[in-house]
Design a protein around this motif. Structure first.
Motif, short mmCIF file in Angstrom:
data_model
loop_
_atom_site.label_atom_id
_atom_site.label_comp_id
_atom_site.label_asym_id
_atom_site.label_seq_id
_atom_site.Cartn_x
_atom_site.Cartn_y
_atom_site.Cartn_z
N UNK A 55 61.70 110.69 32.19
CA UNK A 55 62.94 109.94 31.93
C UNK A 55 62.91 109.31 30.54
N UNK A 56 61.75 108.79 30.15
CA UNK A 56 61.64 108.19 28.82
C UNK A 56 61.86 109.25 27.73
N UNK A 57 61.26 110.41 27.93
CA UNK A 57 61.38 111.45 26.91
C UNK A 57 62.79 112.02 26.86
N UNK A 58 63.46 112.06 28.01
CA UNK A 58 64.87 112.51 28.04
C UNK A 58 65.76 111.57 27.23
N UNK A 59 65.36 110.31 27.13
CA UNK A 59 66.16 109.34 26.37
C UNK A 59 65.62 109.15 24.95
N UNK A 60 64.77 110.07 24.50
CA UNK A 60 64.38 110.12 23.10
C UNK A 60 63.13 109.36 22.71
N UNK A 61 62.35 108.90 23.68
CA UNK A 61 61.16 108.11 23.37
C UNK A 61 59.92 108.99 23.26
N UNK A 62 58.97 108.53 22.45
CA UNK A 62 57.68 109.21 22.28
C UNK A 62 56.56 108.26 22.68
N UNK A 142 64.94 104.45 11.44
CA UNK A 142 65.43 103.85 12.69
C UNK A 142 66.40 104.77 13.41
N UNK A 143 66.51 104.70 14.73
CA UNK A 143 65.72 103.83 15.59
C UNK A 143 64.30 104.37 15.77
N UNK A 144 63.37 103.48 16.03
CA UNK A 144 61.99 103.83 16.33
C UNK A 144 61.79 103.60 17.83
N UNK A 145 61.55 104.67 18.57
CA UNK A 145 61.54 104.61 20.04
C UNK A 145 60.15 104.98 20.56
N UNK A 146 59.33 103.99 20.86
CA UNK A 146 57.94 104.22 21.23
C UNK A 146 57.65 103.64 22.61
N UNK A 147 56.85 104.38 23.38
CA UNK A 147 56.35 103.90 24.67
C UNK A 147 54.83 104.02 24.69
N UNK A 148 54.20 103.12 25.41
CA UNK A 148 52.74 103.16 25.57
C UNK A 148 52.38 103.04 27.05
N UNK A 149 51.51 103.94 27.54
CA UNK A 149 50.90 103.80 28.87
C UNK A 149 49.55 103.14 28.66
N UNK A 150 49.31 102.03 29.31
CA UNK A 150 48.10 101.26 29.00
C UNK A 150 47.70 100.36 30.17
N UNK A 151 46.62 99.63 29.95
CA UNK A 151 46.22 98.55 30.85
C UNK A 151 46.37 97.23 30.10
N UNK A 152 46.65 96.17 30.83
CA UNK A 152 46.73 94.84 30.23
C UNK A 152 45.96 93.85 31.10
#
Length: 490
Positions: A55-62, A142-152
């Motif tokens: 879903x994130x990638x469908x909306x243009x995020x990397x 712009x826009x800069x569309x970034x996602x991160x999978x991580x632990x916090x």
């Protein structure tokens, strides 16, 4: 057979804790406050990840990845942000150990003190915005569309598997935009992505809303959320999306040349969901016999249990179901054929019920002769004998029906446990029984805090779809234009 899981009506908290452990989802670790997610639990999380990531990638995020450690000075740059997270931070002060002189083990080397302490990330806005300063120069970036999978890590003293642990897994999106409107559109878009995932994949109905200033993310101008109701009537925040305004851009001096060749600060958003969704999934649907999983997120969607007396019988049943298994897998259905002889069929039935497998097929010698199979569905606990002719299409339709039925059951539960309340006496009486309370609020933080102090209920959200309605605040009696949702929450 092991003893039964505590019932929800007797002890909801104990029911949840036992179910997480008995269904082999997770367990407490040797590190206080942290958990081990076991393979079966992690396979559910992987399905969640895969669906959300698509879903994130469908909306243009990397996707990208940023450091686990954040210099302490970074957290000081955005005042409300550091105030919001300061009490939850884990801090690294030294970079080396050494053997103790008395031979008792290792100790922190006092000569290895860091020049600047490092914070184990509680969230990544600061380290990411410090990076964006180097990535963004003009409007063309712009826009800069970034996602991160991580632990916090957010230091917790009272922990609960999936719902509240010192370390947890999540995704965090961080985007930068040329205008406030673009950033707000992104914030709302990602809220809708979360709501769609919750309802279409998790089968959990949610209320889309906006948080009050008291409940807003530290460093945001606005926080949007989705709120879900658990079976004990408590709310669980299932996702948040934040409009950051220019707060972090100004803190880290992230500017760009606009089309008029003028320098201005960018506009930001952040949004995230975590392994708390696992807790929501369990508490929204499961029963006293174990997990109830929506088919879209079940690691095993169909289990086939052969009932046989000897190797010859097993061989005949195996041969019969082999093409069915192949067809189902070809259609994207995950199937397990449990031909082990370590446990009897009755034990297997109970085990797969505990683990929430949506559909169970049982085939014995009589079924073999009659070209039939017994089909049991986990959600309604019903069984029927079905012809093997057209069984693949039947199972596909059944899985779709289970997904929808689970959602509708949860929706009806929420609707029947949402109450319109107009007096504070009625409010206090109802909050003890649980559920969502729709009531007028005068819009002040003082009233919000007073209600929380008196009842332990918080404003979960101001619903986005609520219509204006003249009324008076349930607590102060002052004028109000809209009802908000109150509840006790996880």
């Amino acid at each position: 057979m092991a003893k039964a899981i505590p019932s929800r009506s007797e002890n909801y908290s104990e029911w949840y804790n036992e179910l997480v452990k008995r269904a082999d989802l997770a367990e407490n670790s040797a590190v206080r406050g942290c958990m081990v997610i076991k393979p079966y639990g992690f396979s559910i999380w992987e399905k969640m990840q895969r669906a959300l990531d698509d879903m994130f990638k469908e909306t243009g995020h990397s996707n990208a990845y940023f450091p686990l450690f954040i210099p302490k000075s970074y957290l000081s740059k955005e005042a409300s942000h550091v105030e919001g997270f300061a009490k939850e931070c884990a801090v690294v002060t030294h970079y080396r150990l050494k053997n103790a002189e008395d031979g008792s083990g290792v100790v922190v080397d006092p000569d290895a003190k860091l020049e600047e302490e490092l914070i184990v990330r509680p969230t990544s806005e600061t380290v990411i915005w410090s990076t964006y300063k180097n990535w963004i120069q003009s409007y063309r970036d712009l826009p800069l569309l970034i996602n991160q999978w991580a632990n916090v890590v957010r230091w917790e003293m009272r922990t609960r598997l999936f719902l509240r642990t010192a370390e947890f897994l999540w995704q965090e999106g961080h985007t930068a935009h040329a205008t406030a409107q673009e950033a707000m559109d992104e914030t709302r878009q990602m809220l809708d992505v979360y709501a769609r995932f919750a309802e279409e994949w998790m089968a959990v109905p949610v209320i889309r809303g906006i948080k009050t200033p008291n409940e807003r993310f530290a460093g945001a101008d606005e926080t949007f959320c989705i709120e879900a109701m658990m079976q004990d009537g408590k709310a669980l925040q299932a996702g948040t999306s934040h409009f950051l305004g220019q707060n972090f851009a100004k803190a880290f001096d992230v500017t760009f040349l606009n089309k008029q060749n003028q320098l201005e600060h960018v506009w930001g958003t952040s949004w995230g969901v975590s392994t708390r969704l696992m807790g929501a999934l369990i508490m929204a649907h499961s029963d006293d016999d174990g997990l109830v999983l929506p088919p879209k997120l079940a690691p095993i969607q169909v289990v086939i249990v052969p009932i046989f007396k000897n190797d010859e019988g097993l061989a005949q049943i195996s041969e019969k179901v082999k093409p069915i298994i192949q067809e189902l897998r070809k259609a994207g259905v995950s199937v397990k054929f449990d031909d082990s002889d370590a446990n009897k069929p009755g034990w297997k039935f109970a085990e797969y019920e505990l683990r929430g497998v949506p559909v169970r097929l049982a085939m014995g010698m009589r079924d073999l002769e009659n070209n039939t199979v017994e089909v049991a569905r986990r959600d309604l606990k019903t069984k029927e004998t079905v012809s093997l002719d057209g069984i693949v299409a039947h199972i596909q339709n059944l899985l779709a029906d289970i997904q929808q039925t689970i959602y509708q059951k949860a929706l009806q539960f929420r609707q029947s446990n949402t109450f319109r309340v107009d007096t504070f006496d009625a409010f206090k009486e109802q909050i003890e029984k649980g559920g969502f309370i729709s009531a007028h609020w005068d819009g002040t933080s003082e009233t919000e805090e007073a209600i929380k102090e008196a009842t332990k209920a918080t404003i979960r959200c101001i619903p986005l779809e609520a219509e204006e309605e003249d009324g008076v605040c349930v607590y102060s009696g002052k004028p109000s234009k809209q009802r908000v949702i109150f509840a006790r929450a996880y």
